[in-house]
Scaffold this active site. Sequence first.
Site, PDB file in Angstrom:
ATOM      1  N   ARG A 227       0.857  -1.186   0.000  1.00  0.00           N
ATOM      2  CA  ARG A 227       0.000   0.000   0.000  1.00  0.00           C
ATOM      3  C   ARG A 227       0.894   1.238   0.000  1.00  0.00           C
ATOM      4  O   ARG A 227       1.964   1.241   0.631  1.00  0.00           O
ATOM      5  CB  ARG A 227      -0.887   0.048   1.250  1.00  0.00           C
ATOM      6  CG  ARG A 227      -2.073  -0.912   1.221  1.00  0.00           C
ATOM      7  CD  ARG A 227      -3.135  -0.486   0.206  1.00  0.00           C
ATOM      8  NE  ARG A 227      -4.282  -1.369   0.214  1.00  0.00           N
ATOM      9  CZ  ARG A 227      -4.459  -2.414  -0.596  1.00  0.00           C
ATOM     10  NH1 ARG A 227      -3.526  -2.719  -1.488  1.00  0.00           N
ATOM     11  NH2 ARG A 227      -5.541  -3.132  -0.535  1.00  0.00           N
ATOM     12  N   GLU A 256      -3.837   7.843  -4.928  1.00  0.00           N
ATOM     13  CA  GLU A 256      -4.258   7.118  -6.138  1.00  0.00           C
ATOM     14  C   GLU A 256      -5.614   7.653  -6.554  1.00  0.00           C
ATOM     15  O   GLU A 256      -6.462   7.901  -5.690  1.00  0.00           O
ATOM     16  CB  GLU A 256      -4.344   5.616  -5.846  1.00  0.00           C
ATOM     17  CG  GLU A 256      -2.990   5.034  -5.453  1.00  0.00           C
ATOM     18  CD  GLU A 256      -3.039   3.533  -5.159  1.00  0.00           C
ATOM     19  OE1 GLU A 256      -4.078   2.895  -5.416  1.00  0.00           O
ATOM     20  OE2 GLU A 256      -2.049   2.998  -4.672  1.00  0.00           O
ATOM     21  N   HIS A 274      -1.593   0.437  -9.699  1.00  0.00           N
ATOM     22  CA  HIS A 274      -2.231  -0.464  -8.717  1.00  0.00           C
ATOM     23  C   HIS A 274      -2.933  -1.638  -9.427  1.00  0.00           C
ATOM     24  O   HIS A 274      -4.162  -1.756  -9.373  1.00  0.00           O
ATOM     25  CB  HIS A 274      -3.230   0.301  -7.829  1.00  0.00           C
ATOM     26  CG  HIS A 274      -3.549  -0.440  -6.562  1.00  0.00           C
ATOM     27  ND1 HIS A 274      -3.934   0.192  -5.407  1.00  0.00           N
ATOM     28  CD2 HIS A 274      -3.549  -1.778  -6.277  1.00  0.00           C
ATOM     29  CE1 HIS A 274      -4.159  -0.717  -4.464  1.00  0.00           C
ATOM     30  NE2 HIS A 274      -3.938  -1.916  -4.968  1.00  0.00           N
TER      31      HIS A 274
END
Length: 308
Positions: A227, A256, A274
Amino acid sequence: MIPVNSVLQVGSFPEMMQAEVDQRLKAVRLTNPHDPVPAGTFEAILTRSSTPIPTALLQQIPGLKVIACCGVGYDNLPLDYLKEHGIQASTTPGVLNDAVCELGIGLMFALLRNLPAADQFVRSGQWPKAIFPIATTLAGKTVGIVGLGRIGQDLAKRLTPFGVQIAYFGPSQKDVPYAFFNSVSALAKACDILILTCPGGPETEKIINAEVLEALGSKGFLVNIARGSVVDEPALLSALSQKRIAGAALDVFENEPSPDAAFMKLDNVVLAPHIGSATSETRQAMTRLAIQNLEAFFRQQPLLTPIK
Ligand code: NAP
């Protein structure tokens, strides 16, 4: 059977995941979790681990009993609220290990061998005019894994045949044939490549800080498939731009989908949006497992993969 309109689907799902959901149940959709909840009597939420679930949303659903999340991270769920209100939650552990490990290894090689630049070198016609810079090999290196859980252990197994030493850091020493370090800095100092596979959330926030990057050193590489919150990004940007670490491959970011623009200017990073679990096989398996958790709940059986 899942009763019609008893599930609120929160956040947007990629097309193939949505098709899988639509085949298996009839849910009411709420694309933006900050919008008001549509009228209805919802006992369940179906969502993705990338969608933040605000407490204000849950407060509008007094009959809520379960949240089924596609993904393994639960740092976007208000766990205290869930506990307080007896709301169960499930994730989809295990079924995404293959895809996430494959991406981590792919990113690591892209970084070590500078593959994005190599591709550009050929496409832009530089090959006849110059020699592509010499890179570094993986064999013989020590790979440090931060968080030796399901993904971390699968990654270690896949990396071993490349002729590397594996070392790790985590809250507990495990019965595994890898060297354990009791701090991230000590692990970073001992390894050439540091791969992050720990959970996000307050306990791991910015554990990759200036001190750890200093310990990793100017020949060290960082790969983050965990993360964005795990890394102190200003410290990372400073270490990368001053070449105090050799490079970083990042699938996840603090912001993000709009990471810090400073990353785009660096030539020693490989960036991905991601996509750790983003293969059709894996996303289908995740969606199915999330729905199986809902089915178990509506059959009044224990969830298959609850968050404990
Ligand atoms: P997991 O089985 O729960 O493994 C997490 C590991 O991290 C455990 O071994 C745990 O230690 C360790 N850990 C916990 N707190 C830590 C800390 N403070 N420092 C270092 N290690 C710590 O979870 P998983 O299924 O492997 O998934 C791991 C994470 O990968 C997820 O939480 C998610 O954030 C990330 N992920 C990313 C993508 C992507 O698209 N890039 C996709 C899927 C998952 P113990 O075993 O001692 O508890």
